[in-house]
Write an enzyme that holds these catalytic residues in place. Structure first.
Site, PDB file in Angstrom:
ATOM      1  N   HIS A 265      70.130   6.100  74.415  1.00 20.12           N
ATOM      2  CA  HIS A 265      70.618   5.715  75.603  1.00 20.12           C
ATOM      3  C   HIS A 265      69.805   6.385  76.939  1.00 20.12           C
ATOM      4  CE1 HIS A 265      73.586   4.693  78.335  1.00 20.12           C
ATOM      5  NE2 HIS A 265      74.617   5.454  78.037  1.00 20.12           N
ATOM      6  N   HIS A 294      68.004  -3.921  73.330  1.00 17.38           N
ATOM      7  CA  HIS A 294      69.424  -3.855  74.149  1.00 17.38           C
ATOM      8  C   HIS A 294      70.626  -4.244  73.413  1.00 17.38           C
ATOM      9  CE1 HIS A 294      72.109  -3.177  77.498  1.00 17.38           C
ATOM     10  NE2 HIS A 294      71.198  -2.201  77.666  1.00 17.38           N
ATOM     11  N   ASP A 350      64.246   1.306  80.443  1.00 21.19           N
ATOM     12  CA  ASP A 350      63.724   2.532  80.247  1.00 21.19           C
ATOM     13  C   ASP A 350      62.281   2.610  79.796  1.00 21.19           C
ATOM     14  OD1 ASP A 350      65.757   4.259  81.063  1.00 21.19           O
ATOM     15  OD2 ASP A 350      66.645   3.786  78.778  1.00 21.19           O
TER      16      ASP A 350
HETATM   17  N1  ACO Z   1      62.341  -1.271  67.778  1.00 22.10           N
HETATM   18  C1  ACO Z   1      62.158  -1.933  66.559  1.00 22.10           C
HETATM   19  N2  ACO Z   1      63.253  -2.525  66.089  1.00 22.10           N
HETATM   20  C2  ACO Z   1      64.257  -2.638  66.901  1.00 22.10           C
HETATM   21  C3  ACO Z   1      64.561  -1.894  68.103  1.00 22.10           C
HETATM   22  C4  ACO Z   1      63.561  -1.320  68.596  1.00 22.10           C
HETATM   23  N3  ACO Z   1      63.358  -0.655  69.676  1.00 22.10           N
HETATM   24  N4  ACO Z   1      65.688  -2.017  68.456  1.00 22.10           N
HETATM   25  C5  ACO Z   1      66.503  -2.724  67.607  1.00 22.10           C
HETATM   26  N5  ACO Z   1      65.452  -3.318  66.578  1.00 22.10           N
HETATM   27  C6  ACO Z   1      65.899  -3.896  65.275  1.00 22.10           C
HETATM   28  C7  ACO Z   1      66.976  -3.008  64.613  1.00 22.10           C
HETATM   29  O1  ACO Z   1      66.282  -2.744  63.647  1.00 22.10           O
HETATM   30  C8  ACO Z   1      67.644  -4.636  63.904  1.00 22.10           C
HETATM   31  O2  ACO Z   1      66.943  -4.924  62.906  1.00 22.10           O
HETATM   32  P1  ACO Z   1      67.662  -5.557  61.503  1.00 22.10           P
HETATM   33  O3  ACO Z   1      68.429  -6.811  62.109  1.00 22.10           O
HETATM   34  O4  ACO Z   1      66.370  -6.104  60.701  1.00 22.10           O
HETATM   35  O5  ACO Z   1      68.434  -4.349  60.908  1.00 22.10           O
HETATM   36  C9  ACO Z   1      67.798  -5.385  65.105  1.00 22.10           C
HETATM   37  O6  ACO Z   1      66.546  -5.196  65.924  1.00 22.10           O
HETATM   38  C10 ACO Z   1      68.951  -5.287  65.828  1.00 22.10           C
HETATM   39  O7  ACO Z   1      69.099  -3.959  66.291  1.00 22.10           O
HETATM   40  P2  ACO Z   1      70.235  -3.162  66.461  1.00 22.10           P
HETATM   41  O8  ACO Z   1      70.184  -1.826  66.173  1.00 22.10           O
HETATM   42  O9  ACO Z   1      71.386  -3.477  65.586  1.00 22.10           O
HETATM   43  O10 ACO Z   1      70.768  -3.227  67.984  1.00 22.10           O
HETATM   44  P3  ACO Z   1      71.936  -2.291  68.674  1.00 22.10           P
HETATM   45  O11 ACO Z   1      72.452  -3.361  69.753  1.00 22.10           O
HETATM   46  O12 ACO Z   1      72.717  -1.615  68.031  1.00 22.10           O
HETATM   47  O13 ACO Z   1      70.936  -1.138  69.402  1.00 22.10           O
HETATM   48  C11 ACO Z   1      69.489  -0.226  70.867  1.00 22.10           C
HETATM   49  C12 ACO Z   1      70.389  -1.317  70.671  1.00 22.10           C
HETATM   50  C13 ACO Z   1      70.078   1.135  70.532  1.00 22.10           C
HETATM   51  C14 ACO Z   1      69.191  -0.130  72.440  1.00 22.10           C
HETATM   52  C15 ACO Z   1      68.454  -0.371  70.031  1.00 22.10           C
HETATM   53  O14 ACO Z   1      67.701  -1.640  70.380  1.00 22.10           O
HETATM   54  C16 ACO Z   1      67.241   0.756  70.182  1.00 22.10           C
HETATM   55  O15 ACO Z   1      67.389   1.725  69.497  1.00 22.10           O
HETATM   56  N6  ACO Z   1      66.284   0.676  71.245  1.00 22.10           N
HETATM   57  C17 ACO Z   1      65.270   1.750  71.307  1.00 22.10           C
HETATM   58  C18 ACO Z   1      65.936   2.921  72.221  1.00 22.10           C
HETATM   59  C19 ACO Z   1      66.217   2.575  73.795  1.00 22.10           C
HETATM   60  O16 ACO Z   1      65.423   2.140  74.307  1.00 22.10           O
HETATM   61  N7  ACO Z   1      67.329   2.870  74.250  1.00 22.10           N
HETATM   62  C20 ACO Z   1      67.555   2.365  75.616  1.00 22.10           C
HETATM   63  C21 ACO Z   1      68.661   1.308  75.685  1.00 22.10           C
HETATM   64  S1  ACO Z   1      68.733   1.016  77.557  1.00 22.10           S
HETATM   65  C22 ACO Z   1      70.109   2.207  78.071  1.00 22.10           C
HETATM   66  O17 ACO Z   1      70.755   2.869  77.412  1.00 22.10           O
HETATM   67  C23 ACO Z   1      69.888   2.515  79.147  1.00 22.10           C
END
Ligand code: ACO
Length: 416
Positions: A265, A294, A350
């Site tokens: 987050h 996201h 971010d």
């Molecule tokens: N890099 C690579 N793969 C990713 C990423 C990433 N940053 N984010 C999601 N994925 C993949 C997942 O592995 C998943 O793949 P799959 O379908 O093969 O299993 C798919 O994309 C869907 O992702 P989820 O994890 O189900 O998406 P969710 O909505 O739960 O997560 C999150 C969202 C937590 C923001 C995620 O994208 C992430 O971890 N990003 C990196 C951390 C980040 O930048 N957080 C800041 C968010 S903005 C904020 O909070 C202000």
């Protein structure tokens, strides 16, 4: 249920739809296999498809990349408003008149000092304490300084806590920073703007009057506007959940700040910088790119677009952050990669904010704190909306129990 399908796996809510068109899931309970059956329950870990409230604060269309506070597009607010005015808008629902803005600004200025005992409290932390840990525990400690905050259904009391919180968070953040670098705390300067004063409390040395760089002041202000609210994200849900027990807003906000601290987050901007520093070569690109993806945005995060522009203005003053080239190259590779394209993973807010913060002289540990300062306005607005919403009760999700069936206790000597 009224909704607009925009792609196979994502849904954008038609905000003009009558609110009654949404299904209260409690009604599902009426679907039973027998009279003594519990009834149908939904299972929705991480609330992927469950609305927990009706809200009038922030509108997001994740497919189209739209973000609005109280109906105003984020692009217009970033261009023409300032953080303090936007905070007023978010909390009170309308842009302030001239008089309202003047009163609001002077109320905030009047509350930005910290009780001297807070300084003593902060002195107790180790020199290398993470500023976000210091921040969230100090916010929690406020509940002991302002016991009147327990009067959560008294409008005047709530207003006072709003003023205190908006005004004092930059001071806590600046003190946490000064503590970490072993410099004396700097008192607020009433002559300066909200962000100008924050820069003063952070970076003033021995000069009599701190001179604020207007480009950096504006850039920080834009970043604050972009981070002010983002509807039911992890930390805001924490604020609402904790607040639903009717605890005071400081205790609830300490929990919200703790949720923001995590690397998935608000801790992501810190994690992005660490990742960019470590990558070095293409072989080192990690499987999970911090600053990408996201829960809601399945297109370019509109905040990331504005931040990219802001970065150029800041780098003109500070010189370019050498990590920018790595970030741009990473973005280019990711946006051409099938894995990222098929999952609709784009840079989020971010990805670039940390590069600006670093160029401005902030250590990475301050990044989540810089997120928490403006998010305070969103947290408070959402908390108040929750309190006054007759639909709301103490938050208490259901669970599906999948553990052992009832069994009898075995004395120690009979266990295998
Ligand atoms: N890099 C690579 N793969 C990713 C990423 C990433 N940053 N984010 C999601 N994925 C993949 C997942 O592995 C998943 O793949 P799959 O379908 O093969 O299993 C798919 O994309 C869907 O992702 P989820 O994890 O189900 O998406 P969710 O909505 O739960 O997560 C999150 C969202 C937590 C923001 C995620 O994208 C992430 O971890 N990003 C990196 C951390 C980040 O930048 N957080 C800041 C968010 S903005 C904020 O909070 C202000």
């Amino acid at each position: 249920m009224t909704r607009t399908e925009t792609s196979s796996d994502s849904v954008s809510i038609d905000r003009n739809a009558p609110i009654t068109a949404w299904t209260p899931t409690l009604d599902l309970k009426q679907i039973k296999t027998s009279p003594d059956d519990f009834g149908l329950m939904t299972y929705d870990p991480a609330f992927m498809n469950t609305a927990s409230c009706r809200s009038t604060i922030t509108y997001i269309d994740g497919d189209k990349g739209i973000l609005e506070y109280r109906g105003y597009p984020i692009e217009q607010l970033a261009e023409s408003s300032n953080y303090l005015e936007t905070a007023y808008l978010i909390i009170f629902g309308e842009l302030p008149t001239k008089t309202q803005l003047a009163n609001w600004s002077s109320d905030i200025t009047a509350h930005c000092l910290l009780h001297e005992n807070i300084k003593k409290l902060m002195d107790g932390y180790q020199y290398d304490a993470h500023p976000m840990g210091v921040f969230l525990s100090t916010v929690g400690a406020f509940s002991t300084f302002y016991p009147d905050a327990k009067q959560i259904f008294d409008e005047q009391s709530r207003k006072k806590q709003v003023h205190r919180l908006i005004a004092k968070v930059p001071t806590i953040a600046a003190y946490a920073f000064r503590h970490s670098i072993g410099r004396p705390y700097v008192y607020p300067d009433d002559d300066l703007s909200f962000t100008g004063n924050f820069l003063n409390m952070l970076f003033k040395r021995t000069e009599l009057k701190y001179k604020v760089n207007p480009v950096l002041e504006k850039a920080l202000d834009v970043l604050f506007i972009l981070h002010a609210d983002h509807e039911q994200n992890c930390s805001t849900s924490a604020m609402r959940t904790i607040g639903s027990s009717h605890v005071d807003p400081y205790s609830a906000m300490a929990g919200a700040a703790a949720a923001l601290y995590g690397p998935l987050h608000g801790g992501a901007n810190e994690a992005v910088l660490r990742m960019l520093q470590e990558i070095g070569t293409i072989d080192n690109i990690p499987a999970r790119l911090m600053g990408f993806g996201h829960r809601v945005y399945k297109s370019y995060d509109p905040r990331a677009k504005i931040i990219k522009k802001t970065a150029d203005a800041v780098f003109d003053v500070t010189g370019k952050n050498p990590l920018l080239d790595i970030a741009l190259e990473l973005e280019r590779i990711a946006l051409e990669d099938d894995y990222f394209i098929s999952r609709k993973l784009y840079p989020n807010v971010d990805f670039y904010s940390g590069l600006i913060y670093q160029a401005m002289g902030f250590p990475v540990t301050m990044f989540p704190v810089l997120f928490a300062i403006p998010r305070t306005s969103g947290w408070i607005a959402q908390w108040e909306e929750m309190l006054l919403d007759p639909d709301q009760k103490i938050t208490r999700p259901r669970q599906v129990y999948v553990g052992k069936k009832r069994r009898d206790y075995l004395p120690l000597n009979k266990r295998g």
